[in-house]
Each structure stands twice: as structure tokens, then as C-alpha cells.
Write a protein that holds these residues in place. Sequence first.
Motif: not given
Length: 392
Positions: A313-331
Motif C-alpha cells: 500500500g504505501p509504496a504503491g500509493f507513493f509510486r502512483a503520485i510519482l508517476a503523475s510527474r508533478g500532477d500530485d493532487a489529481r493523481a
Amino acid sequence: MNRAWLTLALVLCGTIIGMMGVDLVLPAVPLLPEALGGDPSQAQLVLAAYVGGTCIGLLGYGALGDRVATSRLIVGSLLATAAVSLACAMAPNIEALIGLRALQGMVAAGPAVFAPGIVKAMFDETRAVRAIGLLGSIEALGPALAPVAGAGLLALGGWSLNFEVMAAGAFAAAVLVMLTGGLPQVGRRGQGSFMVLLRDPTFLRYALSQASVLGGLLVFVFGMPTVFVRVHGGTLADFITMQMSGVVTFIIAANTAAHWGDRLGAERVIAFGTGLSALGAAGQFAYALSGGTSALVITALFIPVNTGLGLRGPAGFFRAILASRGDDARASALVILCILTAAALGTSIVSPWIERGTVPLTAAALAFHLAALVCLVALPPLRQPVSPSCAP
């Protein structure tokens, strides 16, 4: 670094207040028809309206995240939550309360949208995974403890006190956030798009697998009180034992996820956790097919599902945020929305067969867990090196 953890604690408080909108109010729902008129089905809409409003709020805050300062959005969210919660406490009838609850869900969604992006801005990847694990651990206690607190408030001051306490908590959190002097900005100014994220296979890898694992777990949890009591002839104590066992194992796993990520790599931990959850779900399904009804066995098979979620869970959620390439809120908004959608969809599909026991529940849960594995196999991982963020 101490300031970073203090900031994280305040954001966590805001997130918990949003979660309280369901769990704290839950014990008061059966008494609302007597207090405000209407019938039990309308009282259930008091919960559904909040969830529906939250889904709208997630998208709204996600879109605003790259246009408005994060501090203003979180403080505004908390102050609006305080005001609408007070209005809920003074609702003259059930229809008004339903409408206000939809609005309350919309305005209260802000902290949950921005919390992961704030974590990313304040910590490097190892500390960020640890922080998200801590966030998830505390949030996991909400469904177990908030209804107990809600029942106490109900006995102390009636249904309206639950909303008044939520209002006071939101106002206090808003004041404390303002006193910290600001929060890191989440999102990139005017450059984001929900459609860009939805077309990005790397983002979808983490978002959909996260939603599938958690959605499968929630479908099972939402149905088991009815199964234990009405089908297996047990009591709610069986469900509480199962739920608390799952929460404890999730917390232990989530708080070791960063350690295992350092040793094995984030992708291996995500894959292992997803596989472990799927294995536990397969065990649940096999036991259901055999006709087994032992609460002890069901609880034992629930433990690997929660352990797998805690690890990935923690790594999966964080990597989803990283994969947004800066669009953190939408991600963040999309990940949470996917989780809510998966849980709602699975629950609605299973509900007509809920009195047939654990076979429909475990079949639906297993299908979600297998879908998570498919996402990891079919969609590309995040490959670029991750640069540590500077913590204040």
C-alpha cells in the motif's frame, strides 16, 4: 525534519476529520427517522450522500490543486467542513440533512487529496513510504474506533453532538494549519489534466492495482457482518475479532514496508504484497467453496490479505503520485476515487446474494485481487530514477 512531521500530523488530522463523516455518524443513523422524520431508507441516504459528495469533492480539489495554494485549499476545506457540520447539527428534517451531507462530503475531501503530495514534497522516497505507511496505519484505526466514539457521543448528547464534534475538530485543525505558516505546494501550476493521467499506463498500473487490492478487501469487510450474523448464526463479536486482527496485521506490515523497500526495491515489495493478498483471497474462496463457516479460520485467512495490502500500500500509493510527474493532487484524487468506486461497485454486485454466505463475497474479492495482479503484469512500471526531495 521535526517541522515536517508536525506538518504531516496536522494534515493527517484533517484527513481523519473527513473520514469521520461516515464512521462517527454511523451509530446515529438508526435514530434519525425518529428525530427528523422520514424512514430508515432515507436515513441510509445520509451516509450515501456523504460518500457521493466526497467523490465530487475529490475531483474538484484535484482540479484546483494546481491553480490555488495548497495551504488555502486545506484551510478552506477545514473551515467549510466546520460550517457545514454545524449546519448539519441544526438540520430541521431528514431531507435537509441529506442535502447538507452531500455538501459536507464535497468540502471535507480536501486534506485527503493533498496529503500524499505534501508527503512527497517533504520527504525523500524512503521517508515518504514510511510516512504514508504511518498515515495508513492511523487511518485504518478509524473504522474500528470512530463508531465507538460516535456511540458515546450519541448517548451523551444525541445525534447532533456527533456533527458538533466534527465541526469543532475541523475548526481547530484549520487554526493549527494556519499557525504553522503554510504547507508545501502540491501540483504544478495549470499544467495538469485528469485525462492525461487516465491515458498514462504507468500511472494506471499503480492506481488500478491499489484500488483493486483495497477494493477487494473492502467488499469482503462490508459484507461479513451480515454473513456472520444472518448466515453463519454468529455474532458481531466474530466480525469485530476478524476486523481488529486485520487492522493490527495491516499496521505492522505498513510500518515495515519502507524497510523492505530499501532492501528489496519498491517494485518487488509491491508485487509480493499484491501476490500475498491474492493468495489470502484465494484461500478465503476455497474455504467458502468447501462450506466452511468457522470464524477462526475466516479470520486466519483474512490476515495475509491485510498483510499484503500493508506491504504494497504505501509504496504503491507513493509510486502512483510519482508517476503523475508533478500532477500530485489529481493523481491522489483519482487513486482515492478508484478505491471508492471499486468498493461501491463490488458491494452493489454482491449485495443481492449476500445471504448465500461467503462464496459470493470471496469470489468478488478474489476477482479484484486477480485484477490487481493483471495490472502489474500488463502495465509498465515507473523506471526513471527518483530524486530525493529536500525535507525542511
